[in-house]
Design a protein around this motif. Structure first.
Motif, PDB file in Angstrom:
ATOM      1  N   ARG A  60       0.751  -1.175   0.147  1.00 36.69           N
ATOM      2  CA  ARG A  60       0.009  -0.074   0.068  1.00 36.69           C
ATOM      3  C   ARG A  60       0.797   1.257   0.030  1.00 36.69           C
ATOM      4  NH1 ARG A  60      -5.433   0.392   0.856  1.00 36.69           N
ATOM      5  NH2 ARG A  60      -5.251  -1.765   1.725  1.00 36.69           N
ATOM      6  N   GLU A  61       2.135   1.289   0.845  1.00 36.87           N
ATOM      7  CA  GLU A  61       2.602   2.342   0.779  1.00 36.87           C
ATOM      8  C   GLU A  61       3.522   2.620  -0.432  1.00 36.87           C
ATOM      9  OE1 GLU A  61       4.438   5.597   1.773  1.00 36.87           O
ATOM     10  OE2 GLU A  61       2.731   4.832   2.985  1.00 36.87           O
ATOM     11  N   GLN A  62       3.739   1.680  -1.186  1.00 37.11           N
ATOM     12  CA  GLN A  62       4.640   1.673  -2.542  1.00 37.11           C
ATOM     13  C   GLN A  62       3.599   2.278  -3.676  1.00 37.11           C
ATOM     14  OE1 GLN A  62       7.964   1.119  -3.239  1.00 37.11           O
ATOM     15  NE2 GLN A  62       7.276   1.583  -5.693  1.00 37.11           N
ATOM     16  N   LEU A  63       2.268   1.694  -3.414  1.00 40.41           N
ATOM     17  CA  LEU A  63       1.334   2.390  -4.319  1.00 40.41           C
ATOM     18  C   LEU A  63       0.977   3.949  -4.125  1.00 40.41           C
ATOM     19  CD1 LEU A  63      -0.345   1.502  -6.538  1.00 40.41           C
ATOM     20  CD2 LEU A  63      -2.388   0.804  -5.085  1.00 40.41           C
ATOM     21  N   ARG A  64       1.052   4.334  -2.867  1.00 39.67           N
ATOM     22  CA  ARG A  64       0.966   5.687  -2.374  1.00 39.67           C
ATOM     23  C   ARG A  64       2.014   6.623  -3.078  1.00 39.67           C
ATOM     24  NH1 ARG A  64       0.054   4.090   3.171  1.00 39.67           N
ATOM     25  NH2 ARG A  64      -2.158   3.973   3.680  1.00 39.67           N
ATOM     26  N   LYS A  65       3.285   5.773  -2.791  1.00 39.72           N
ATOM     27  CA  LYS A  65       4.569   6.546  -3.289  1.00 39.72           C
ATOM     28  C   LYS A  65       4.389   6.750  -4.687  1.00 39.72           C
ATOM     29  CE  LYS A  65       9.633   6.208  -3.111  1.00 39.72           C
ATOM     30  NZ  LYS A  65       9.825   5.813  -4.724  1.00 39.72           N
ATOM     31  N   GLU A  66       4.074   5.825  -5.723  1.00 41.82           N
ATOM     32  CA  GLU A  66       3.897   5.930  -6.967  1.00 41.82           C
ATOM     33  C   GLU A  66       3.109   6.916  -7.273  1.00 41.82           C
ATOM     34  OE1 GLU A  66       3.189   1.782  -8.330  1.00 41.82           O
ATOM     35  OE2 GLU A  66       5.278   0.982  -7.476  1.00 41.82           O
ATOM     36  N   LEU A  67       1.762   6.706  -6.688  1.00 36.37           N
ATOM     37  CA  LEU A  67       0.750   7.761  -7.170  1.00 36.37           C
ATOM     38  C   LEU A  67       1.281   9.313  -6.821  1.00 36.37           C
ATOM     39  CD1 LEU A  67      -1.957   8.402  -8.249  1.00 36.37           C
ATOM     40  CD2 LEU A  67      -2.929   7.793  -5.930  1.00 36.37           C
ATOM     41  N   ARG A  68       1.853   9.442  -5.732  1.00 37.76           N
ATOM     42  CA  ARG A  68       2.216  10.791  -5.033  1.00 37.76           C
ATOM     43  C   ARG A  68       3.391  11.297  -6.268  1.00 37.76           C
ATOM     44  NH1 ARG A  68       4.679   9.528  -1.222  1.00 37.76           N
ATOM     45  NH2 ARG A  68       2.988   9.487   0.429  1.00 37.76           N
ATOM     46  N   GLU A  69       4.092  10.593  -6.527  1.00 40.67           N
ATOM     47  CA  GLU A  69       5.307  10.897  -7.607  1.00 40.67           C
ATOM     48  C   GLU A  69       4.813  11.189  -8.777  1.00 40.67           C
ATOM     49  OE1 GLU A  69       7.992   7.836  -7.286  1.00 40.67           O
ATOM     50  OE2 GLU A  69       9.177   8.253  -5.428  1.00 40.67           O
ATOM     51  N   SER A  70       4.040  10.359  -9.248  1.00 45.86           N
ATOM     52  CA  SER A  70       3.060  10.562 -10.636  1.00 45.86           C
ATOM     53  C   SER A  70       2.424  12.015 -10.493  1.00 45.86           C
ATOM     54  CB  SER A  70       2.329   9.475 -10.856  1.00 45.86           C
ATOM     55  OG  SER A  70       1.529   9.809 -12.141  1.00 45.86           O
ATOM     56  N   LEU A  71       1.595  12.185  -9.620  1.00 47.82           N
ATOM     57  CA  LEU A  71       0.963  13.484  -9.451  1.00 47.82           C
ATOM     58  C   LEU A  71       2.197  14.892  -9.284  1.00 47.82           C
ATOM     59  CD1 LEU A  71      -1.879  12.601  -7.124  1.00 47.82           C
ATOM     60  CD2 LEU A  71      -2.048  13.244  -9.503  1.00 47.82           C
ATOM     61  N   VAL A  72       3.178  14.595  -8.757  1.00 46.56           N
ATOM     62  CA  VAL A  72       4.329  15.645  -8.444  1.00 46.56           C
ATOM     63  C   VAL A  72       4.732  15.835  -9.852  1.00 46.56           C
ATOM     64  CG1 VAL A  72       6.268  16.066  -7.333  1.00 46.56           C
ATOM     65  CG2 VAL A  72       4.400  15.335  -5.982  1.00 46.56           C
ATOM     66  N   GLY A  73       5.119  14.684 -10.559  1.00 43.72           N
ATOM     67  CA  GLY A  73       5.930  15.054 -12.088  1.00 43.72           C
ATOM     68  C   GLY A  73       4.911  15.781 -12.885  1.00 43.72           C
ATOM     69  N   VAL A  74       3.644  15.692 -12.844  1.00 43.17           N
ATOM     70  CA  VAL A  74       2.686  16.522 -13.689  1.00 43.17           C
ATOM     71  C   VAL A  74       2.609  17.870 -13.342  1.00 43.17           C
ATOM     72  CG1 VAL A  74       0.338  15.880 -12.959  1.00 43.17           C
ATOM     73  CG2 VAL A  74       1.046  15.834 -15.461  1.00 43.17           C
ATOM     74  N   ALA A  75       2.764  18.069 -11.966  1.00 45.05           N
ATOM     75  CA  ALA A  75       2.233  19.386 -11.250  1.00 45.05           C
ATOM     76  C   ALA A  75       2.737  20.752 -12.139  1.00 45.05           C
ATOM     77  CB  ALA A  75       2.858  19.429  -9.898  1.00 45.05           C
ATOM     78  N   PRO A  76       3.850  20.602 -12.851  1.00 48.17           N
ATOM     79  CA  PRO A  76       4.061  21.868 -13.488  1.00 48.17           C
ATOM     80  C   PRO A  76       3.086  22.137 -14.867  1.00 48.17           C
ATOM     81  CG  PRO A  76       6.209  20.651 -13.293  1.00 48.17           C
ATOM     82  CD  PRO A  76       4.972  19.650 -12.920  1.00 48.17           C
ATOM     83  N   VAL A  77       2.483  21.256 -15.253  1.00 48.85           N
ATOM     84  CA  VAL A  77       1.522  21.376 -16.252  1.00 48.85           C
ATOM     85  C   VAL A  77       0.426  22.444 -15.758  1.00 48.85           C
ATOM     86  CG1 VAL A  77      -0.219  20.193 -17.594  1.00 48.85           C
ATOM     87  CG2 VAL A  77       1.949  19.268 -17.396  1.00 48.85           C
ATOM     88  N   PHE A  78       0.110  22.236 -14.588  1.00 46.12           N
ATOM     89  CA  PHE A  78      -1.165  22.944 -14.001  1.00 46.12           C
ATOM     90  C   PHE A  78      -0.822  24.813 -13.900  1.00 46.12           C
ATOM     91  CE2 PHE A  78      -2.022  18.872 -12.820  1.00 46.12           C
ATOM     92  CZ  PHE A  78      -3.202  18.685 -13.019  1.00 46.12           C
ATOM     93  N   ALA A  79       0.545  24.947 -14.043  1.00 48.63           N
ATOM     94  CA  ALA A  79       1.011  26.416 -13.998  1.00 48.63           C
ATOM     95  C   ALA A  79       0.454  26.819 -15.255  1.00 48.63           C
ATOM     96  CB  ALA A  79       2.431  26.501 -13.636  1.00 48.63           C
ATOM     97  N   LEU A 118      -7.357  12.260  -1.783  1.00 47.19           N
ATOM     98  CA  LEU A 118      -5.690  12.206  -1.432  1.00 47.19           C
ATOM     99  C   LEU A 118      -5.724  11.971   0.159  1.00 47.19           C
ATOM    100  CD1 LEU A 118      -3.954  14.565  -3.766  1.00 47.19           C
ATOM    101  CD2 LEU A 118      -4.120  12.214  -4.007  1.00 47.19           C
ATOM    102  N   PRO A 119      -6.263  12.799   0.789  1.00 46.79           N
ATOM    103  CA  PRO A 119      -6.275  12.409   2.347  1.00 46.79           C
ATOM    104  C   PRO A 119      -6.831  11.216   2.654  1.00 46.79           C
ATOM    105  CG  PRO A 119      -7.166  14.802   1.838  1.00 46.79           C
ATOM    106  CD  PRO A 119      -7.181  13.955   0.493  1.00 46.79           C
ATOM    107  N   LEU A 120      -7.995  10.899   2.081  1.00 50.24           N
ATOM    108  CA  LEU A 120      -8.555   9.517   2.509  1.00 50.24           C
ATOM    109  C   LEU A 120      -7.469   8.314   2.144  1.00 50.24           C
ATOM    110  CD1 LEU A 120     -11.143   7.849   3.497  1.00 50.24           C
ATOM    111  CD2 LEU A 120     -11.816   7.760   1.081  1.00 50.24           C
ATOM    112  N   ALA A 121      -6.623   8.536   1.155  1.00 51.02           N
ATOM    113  CA  ALA A 121      -5.678   7.420   0.544  1.00 51.02           C
ATOM    114  C   ALA A 121      -4.387   7.873   1.409  1.00 51.02           C
ATOM    115  CB  ALA A 121      -5.351   7.616  -0.789  1.00 51.02           C
ATOM    116  N   GLY A 122      -4.314   8.733   2.356  1.00 49.40           N
ATOM    117  CA  GLY A 122      -3.069   8.968   3.088  1.00 49.40           C
ATOM    118  C   GLY A 122      -1.961   9.610   2.272  1.00 49.40           C
TER     119      GLY A 122
END
Length: 209
Positions: free
Chosen positions: A127-146, A170-174
């Motif tokens: 579960r923690e690995q899945l959280r890490k992958e999802l977090r990193e994927s979102l962070v990686g695309v964050a500049p697009v939203f600027a 996101l908070p529900l998923a930790g």
């Protein structure tokens, strides 16, 4: 493919108040201001009317007079075509295809892992690995939203309707976003401030944040 439904005097939407797939359709309904009866359903106890009209006994399900639809993206596009204002898909075929491709990417990259985090039983290490992958994927695309106020667009679209329920959970998923995801966090603030988003929330979802 839709099936023939028992005719109703009003549109009915059978919704799981906890699931992001139902939430995305509720967001479209709210954005369009559609007069609809939203029926919260416990997935383990489906009402007879849904079972009679949906061969997969799945949520979400939309009944509109003699039509039954039961896949969230099909429902969303149907609503956008039936209620054209405000438009949530581009007019031209190439742009529409690009929007559908973005919806597919959101589904694959973020909706699927979020769904697994919230519904599957798994070891905490996985579960923690899945959280890490999802977090990193979102962070990686964050500049697009600027670059644009919405996801790859100057206008709010069906892509945002797919993404907003995931970000709200996101908070529900930790998952906590780091400082470098500020453009994404600002995008989230814009989404969550919309009247339609506030109106789309079930009582369960309102308590998440």
């Amino acid at each position: 493919m839709g099936v023939t439904a028992n005719k109703r005097s009003t549109m009915a939407f059978f919704s799981d108040p906890k699931d992001h797939n139902s939430h995305r359709v509720r967001l479209v309904l709210a954005e369009k201001g559609v007069n609809v009866e939203i029926i919260d359903v416990d997935p383990v106890q489906m009402p007879d009317e849904l079972l009679e009209n949906n061969p997969y006994a799945s949520l979400p399900t939309l009944l509109d007079r003699d039509l039954a639809l039961y896949e969230s993206k099909v429902i969303m596009e149907y609503l956008d075509e039936r209620y054209p204002h405000p438009p949530l898909m581009p007019v031209y075929p190439v742009a529409r295809a690009n929007t559908r491709l973005l919806m597919y990417r959101v589904e694959r990259d973020w909706c699927e892992p979020m769904g697994r985090l919230l519904t599957e039983k798994m070891p905490e290490s996985k579960r923690e690995q899945l959280r890490k992958e999802l977090r990193e994927s979102l962070v990686g695309v964050a500049p697009v939203f600027a670059e644009m106020p919405f996801f790859m667009s100057d206008e709010f679209s069906l892509v945002d309707c797919c993404l907003a329920p995931i970000l709200w959970r996101l908070p529900l998923a930790g998952i906590e976003l780091p400082r470098q995801a500020k453009p994404l966090q600002q995008y989230m603030e814009r989404l969550f401030a919309r009247d339609s988003f506030k109106a789309s929330l079930s009582s369960f979802e309102r308590d998440l944040q």
